[in-house]
Design an enzyme around this catalytic site. Structure first.
Site, mmCIF file in Angstrom:
data_model
loop_
_atom_site.group_PDB
_atom_site.id
_atom_site.type_symbol
_atom_site.label_atom_id
_atom_site.label_comp_id
_atom_site.label_asym_id
_atom_site.label_seq_id
_atom_site.Cartn_x
_atom_site.Cartn_y
_atom_site.Cartn_z
ATOM 1 C CG ASP A 68 2.919 -3.444 3.124
ATOM 2 O OD1 ASP A 68 3.075 -2.312 2.118
ATOM 3 O OD2 ASP A 68 3.326 -4.206 3.514
ATOM 4 C CG PHE A 148 -0.657 5.437 -7.068
ATOM 5 C CD1 PHE A 148 0.023 4.491 -5.933
ATOM 6 C CD2 PHE A 148 -1.852 6.065 -7.145
ATOM 7 C CE1 PHE A 148 -0.730 4.031 -4.857
ATOM 8 C CE2 PHE A 148 -2.340 5.068 -5.035
ATOM 9 C CZ PHE A 148 -1.550 4.709 -4.543
ATOM 10 C CG ASP A 151 -3.630 2.474 -9.845
ATOM 11 O OD1 ASP A 151 -3.969 1.060 -9.111
ATOM 12 O OD2 ASP A 151 -3.455 2.541 -8.996
#
Length: 195
Positions: A68, A148, A151
């Site tokens: 996570d 993604f 980013d």
């Protein structure tokens, strides 16, 4: 050895596959027939990673690791943090999350932030946690087409490019996920698991 990576995110799978040694075969949730969206209901990165890894071990019998990741922004008191993937609400929407983040940072001069990844490994009756962090700052506007999530707006410390402007190889040298994976691999090397 075979290890399941409990994610449906193809970008994360691609990043991890780049750094795994050849003796580890990475299985995806698709590979084991798990099409369930595993609940992430914990209030911490550690808790969510453990929920996902233990779900696969208990329901499918495979040794598993899960991650996570959260983006913590100093000017927002650590938000979005554990809620990073659903910052703009559900369902998950990366563009909406980034837009909300930039809107909340308008007019703020402190743009310091960090990405943190926690990996949970569930193997037999053993559970381990690994952590990786990278410091940086949030840019004024998105830059770059790679990567993604956040980013395009995260510039790691010491770089003049965002994560989305770096190649996958460059990102894997410094990223939070790569650092957590390095700890995981070091552990796996010491334990010499076999399955």
């Amino acid at each position: 050895m075979e290890l399941v990576f409990a994610t449906h995110n193809p970008n994360k799978i691609r990043e991890i596959q780049q750094v795994l040694p050849p003796h580890i075969t990475l299985l995806t949730l698709e590979d084991i027939g798990c099409r369930t969206e595993i609940p992430e209901t914990a209030d911490s990165l550690e808790g969510n990673a453990l929920l996902k890894a233990s779900f696969v071990l208990e329901n499918y019998g495979y040794p598993c690791f899960a991650d996570d990741t959260g983006l913590e922004v100093d000017a927002l008191d650590g938000a979005p943090g554990v809620f990073s993937a659903r910052y703009a609400g559900t369902p998950k929407n990366e563009a909406a999350n980034t837009e909300k983040l930039l809107k909340e940072l308008q007019g703020k001069t402190n743009r310091q932030a960090r990405f943190t990844t926690v990996i949970a490994l569930c193997y037999g009756d053993e559970t381990y946690l690994f952590r990786g962090e990278v410091e940086g700052e949030i840019t004024e506007a998105p830059k770059g087409e790679k990567g993604f999530g956040y980013d395009p707006v995260f510039r790691p410390a010491g770089f003049d490019k965002t994560f989305a402007e770096l190649t996958l190889e460059e990102k894997n040298q410094i990223s939070h996920r790569a650092r957590a994976v390095a700890e995981l691999l070091e552990h796996l090397g010491k334990k010499q698991y076999k399955n």
